[in-house]
Design a protein around this motif. Structure first.
Motif, PDB file in Angstrom:
ATOM      1  N   HIS A   8       0.817  -1.214   0.000  1.00  0.00           N
ATOM      2  CA  HIS A   8       0.000   0.000   0.000  1.00  0.00           C
ATOM      3  C   HIS A   8       0.851   1.263   0.000  1.00  0.00           C
ATOM      4  O   HIS A   8       0.335   2.369  -0.011  1.00  0.00           O
ATOM      5  N   LEU A   9       2.181   1.105  -0.024  1.00  0.00           N
ATOM      6  CA  LEU A   9       3.079   2.255   0.029  1.00  0.00           C
ATOM      7  C   LEU A   9       3.554   2.649  -1.362  1.00  0.00           C
ATOM      8  O   LEU A   9       3.780   1.805  -2.231  1.00  0.00           O
ATOM      9  N   LEU A  10       3.735   3.920  -1.533  1.00  0.00           N
ATOM     10  CA  LEU A  10       4.246   4.501  -2.767  1.00  0.00           C
ATOM     11  C   LEU A  10       5.225   5.592  -2.378  1.00  0.00           C
ATOM     12  O   LEU A  10       4.975   6.329  -1.415  1.00  0.00           O
ATOM     13  N   ALA A  11       6.315   5.702  -3.118  1.00  0.00           N
ATOM     14  CA  ALA A  11       7.275   6.777  -2.877  1.00  0.00           C
ATOM     15  C   ALA A  11       7.305   7.682  -4.101  1.00  0.00           C
ATOM     16  O   ALA A  11       7.258   7.208  -5.234  1.00  0.00           O
ATOM     17  N   SER A  12       7.362   8.977  -3.861  1.00  0.00           N
ATOM     18  CA  SER A  12       7.465   9.927  -4.967  1.00  0.00           C
ATOM     19  C   SER A  12       8.683  10.814  -4.748  1.00  0.00           C
ATOM     20  O   SER A  12       8.949  11.266  -3.644  1.00  0.00           O
ATOM     21  N   ALA A  13       9.419  11.023  -5.836  1.00  0.00           N
ATOM     22  CA  ALA A  13      10.610  11.864  -5.802  1.00  0.00           C
ATOM     23  C   ALA A  13      10.223  13.280  -6.174  1.00  0.00           C
ATOM     24  O   ALA A  13       9.269  13.492  -6.923  1.00  0.00           O
ATOM     25  N   GLY A  14      10.981  14.246  -5.673  1.00  0.00           N
ATOM     26  CA  GLY A  14      10.604  15.622  -5.935  1.00  0.00           C
ATOM     27  C   GLY A  14      11.744  16.533  -6.306  1.00  0.00           C
ATOM     28  O   GLY A  14      12.902  16.308  -5.964  1.00  0.00           O
ATOM     29  N   TYR A  15      11.356  17.597  -7.017  1.00  0.00           N
ATOM     30  CA  TYR A  15      12.296  18.659  -7.351  1.00  0.00           C
ATOM     31  C   TYR A  15      12.720  19.421  -6.109  1.00  0.00           C
ATOM     32  O   TYR A  15      13.721  20.115  -6.112  1.00  0.00           O
ATOM     33  N   ASP A  16      11.935  19.288  -5.055  1.00  0.00           N
ATOM     34  CA  ASP A  16      12.227  20.008  -3.817  1.00  0.00           C
ATOM     35  C   ASP A  16      13.222  19.267  -2.932  1.00  0.00           C
ATOM     36  O   ASP A  16      13.367  19.589  -1.759  1.00  0.00           O
ATOM     37  N   GLN A  17      13.915  18.270  -3.496  1.00  0.00           N
ATOM     38  CA  GLN A  17      14.983  17.533  -2.812  1.00  0.00           C
ATOM     39  C   GLN A  17      14.464  16.579  -1.749  1.00  0.00           C
ATOM     40  O   GLN A  17      15.220  16.121  -0.894  1.00  0.00           O
ATOM     41  N   THR A  18      13.173  16.251  -1.790  1.00  0.00           N
ATOM     42  CA  THR A  18      12.594  15.354  -0.795  1.00  0.00           C
ATOM     43  C   THR A  18      12.026  14.110  -1.469  1.00  0.00           C
ATOM     44  O   THR A  18      11.854  14.055  -2.684  1.00  0.00           O
ATOM     45  N   VAL A  19      11.721  13.135  -0.638  1.00  0.00           N
ATOM     46  CA  VAL A  19      11.009  11.935  -1.051  1.00  0.00           C
ATOM     47  C   VAL A  19       9.786  11.843  -0.149  1.00  0.00           C
ATOM     48  O   VAL A  19       9.908  11.935   1.080  1.00  0.00           O
ATOM     49  N   ASN A  20       8.621  11.683  -0.747  1.00  0.00           N
ATOM     50  CA  ASN A  20       7.395  11.520   0.037  1.00  0.00           C
ATOM     51  C   ASN A  20       6.981  10.061   0.026  1.00  0.00           C
ATOM     52  O   ASN A  20       7.011   9.413  -1.017  1.00  0.00           O
ATOM     53  N   ASP A  48      12.060  -6.657   0.336  1.00  0.00           N
ATOM     54  CA  ASP A  48      11.279  -6.899   1.556  1.00  0.00           C
ATOM     55  C   ASP A  48      10.429  -5.691   1.963  1.00  0.00           C
ATOM     56  O   ASP A  48       9.671  -5.756   2.925  1.00  0.00           O
ATOM     57  N   GLY A  49      10.568  -4.578   1.236  1.00  0.00           N
ATOM     58  CA  GLY A  49       9.781  -3.392   1.522  1.00  0.00           C
ATOM     59  C   GLY A  49      10.227  -2.601   2.733  1.00  0.00           C
ATOM     60  O   GLY A  49       9.604  -1.607   3.088  1.00  0.00           O
ATOM     61  N   GLU A  50      11.314  -3.003   3.370  1.00  0.00           N
ATOM     62  CA  GLU A  50      11.774  -2.340   4.590  1.00  0.00           C
ATOM     63  C   GLU A  50      12.665  -1.134   4.325  1.00  0.00           C
ATOM     64  O   GLU A  50      12.829  -0.273   5.188  1.00  0.00           O
ATOM     65  N   THR A  51      13.277  -1.085   3.132  1.00  0.00           N
ATOM     66  CA  THR A  51      14.217  -0.022   2.785  1.00  0.00           C
ATOM     67  C   THR A  51      13.756   0.659   1.510  1.00  0.00           C
ATOM     68  O   THR A  51      13.292   0.008   0.581  1.00  0.00           O
ATOM     69  N   LEU A  52      13.912   1.960   1.471  1.00  0.00           N
ATOM     70  CA  LEU A  52      13.615   2.752   0.283  1.00  0.00           C
ATOM     71  C   LEU A  52      14.909   3.428  -0.149  1.00  0.00           C
ATOM     72  O   LEU A  52      15.612   4.012   0.680  1.00  0.00           O
ATOM     73  N   ALA A  53      15.233   3.318  -1.424  1.00  0.00           N
ATOM     74  CA  ALA A  53      16.412   3.992  -1.971  1.00  0.00           C
ATOM     75  C   ALA A  53      15.953   5.174  -2.804  1.00  0.00           C
ATOM     76  O   ALA A  53      14.912   5.126  -3.460  1.00  0.00           O
ATOM     77  N   SER A  54      16.731   6.253  -2.773  1.00  0.00           N
ATOM     78  CA  SER A  54      16.448   7.414  -3.612  1.00  0.00           C
ATOM     79  C   SER A  54      17.744   7.863  -4.277  1.00  0.00           C
ATOM     80  O   SER A  54      18.799   7.914  -3.651  1.00  0.00           O
ATOM     81  N   GLY A  55      17.644   8.171  -5.581  1.00  0.00           N
ATOM     82  CA  GLY A  55      18.797   8.635  -6.344  1.00  0.00           C
ATOM     83  C   GLY A  55      18.592  10.081  -6.731  1.00  0.00           C
ATOM     84  O   GLY A  55      17.492  10.493  -7.112  1.00  0.00           O
ATOM     85  N   SER A  56      19.667  10.867  -6.676  1.00  0.00           N
ATOM     86  CA  SER A  56      19.516  12.315  -6.780  1.00  0.00           C
ATOM     87  C   SER A  56      20.537  12.963  -7.708  1.00  0.00           C
ATOM     88  O   SER A  56      21.569  12.380  -8.041  1.00  0.00           O
ATOM     89  N   GLY A  57      20.239  14.207  -8.047  1.00  0.00           N
ATOM     90  CA  GLY A  57      21.175  15.041  -8.789  1.00  0.00           C
ATOM     91  C   GLY A  57      22.383  15.429  -7.961  1.00  0.00           C
ATOM     92  O   GLY A  57      23.354  15.969  -8.499  1.00  0.00           O
TER      93      GLY A  57
END
Length: 192
Positions: A8-20, A48-57
Motif C-alpha cells: 500500500h506504500l508509494l514513494a514519490s521523488a521531488g524537485y524540492d529535494q525530498t522523497v514523500n 522486503d519493503g523495509e528499505t527505500l532507496a532514492s537517487g539524486s542530482g
C-alpha cells in the motif's frame, strides 16, 4: 515494489529535494524524507519493503528505513546525477544509472560499490534486473540497451533500434535546406 505487506506504500521523488512516502489506500503522505541537496530523480523499494532507496542530482543514493523514515546510509561514487535505481530481487544488490555514463552495483546492506559497469557513451536513463537477478538491463541516451551479466559485470549484448532514416543515401538530393540535411543526418541518413 514493496513487499505484499507494504504494497500500500508509494514513494514519490521531488524537485524540492525530498522523497514523500504515501499510503495509496488513503492518499495520505505518511512521511517526507529530507537529506538530498538536489532534485531526486528516482526511488525504489527493497524486495522486503523495509528499505527505500532514492537517487539524486547530488550524485548520491540514500537508503531510508521505511518504518521510521531515517536515512541509514548514503552511497557515494557517481560523479554526476543518478537517474535510475533498482533493487535486485534475489540478492543484496542495488543498481544505479547515472549521467556519468556508468552503472554501479552496490551491496546495499554494506554500502560497498561492488562493480562499475562501463560501456554506454551517454547518460544512463534506466536500469532493471531480471526476475532471477542474473541479468541487468540498462537503457541510455546513446540509443542503446545493454544486457549485463551481474556475476561478471560483462556486457553480453548491445541492442540498438534502427532509426527512421538509417543508411538512407541523400547524396545528390536537391532542394533540401541545410537544416533539413542536418536533421536527416541526425536521423541516420548518409551522403555517399
Amino acid at each position: 515494489n514493496p513487499s505484499p505487506a507494504k504494497s500500500h506504500l508509494l514513494a514519490s521523488a521531488g524537485y524540492d529535494q525530498t522523497v514523500n512516502l504515501w499510503d495509496i489506500r488513503t492518499g495520505t503522505c505518511l512521511k517526507t524524507l529530507k537529506g538530498h541537496t538536489k532534485w531526486v530523480w528516482s526511488t525504489a523499494f527493497s524486495p522486503d519493503g523495509e528499505t527505500l532507496a532514492s537517487g539524486s542530482g547530488d550524485h548520491t543514493i540514500k537508503l531510508w528505513q521505511v518504518e521510521d523514515g531515517e536515512c541509514r546510509q548514503t552511497l557515494t561514487g557517481h560523479s554526476s546525477r543518478i537517474w535510475s535505481i533498482a533493487f535486485c530481487p534475489s540478492q543484496s544488490l542495488l543498481a544505479s544509472g547515472s549521467s556519468d555514463q556508468t552503472i554501479r552495483l552496490w551491496n546495499w546492506l554494506t554500502g560497498e560499490c561492488t562493480q562499475t559497469l562501463v560501456g554506454h557513451t551517454s547518460l544512463v536513463w534506466s536500469v532493471t534486473f531480471s526476475a532471477d537477478g542474473r541479468w541487468l538491463v540498462s537503457g541510455s541516451q546513446d540509443e542503446t540497451v545493454r544486457l549485463w551479466e551481474v556475476e561478471t559485470g560483462r556486457c553480453l549484448k548491445v541492442l540498438k533500434a534502427e532509426r527512421p532514416y538509417d543508411r538512407m543515401n541523400i547524396a545528390g538530393v536537391s532542394g533540401l535546406t541545410d537544416a533539413q540535411v542536418a536533421t536527416l543526418f541526425a536521423l541516420g541518413a548518409m551522403a555517399k
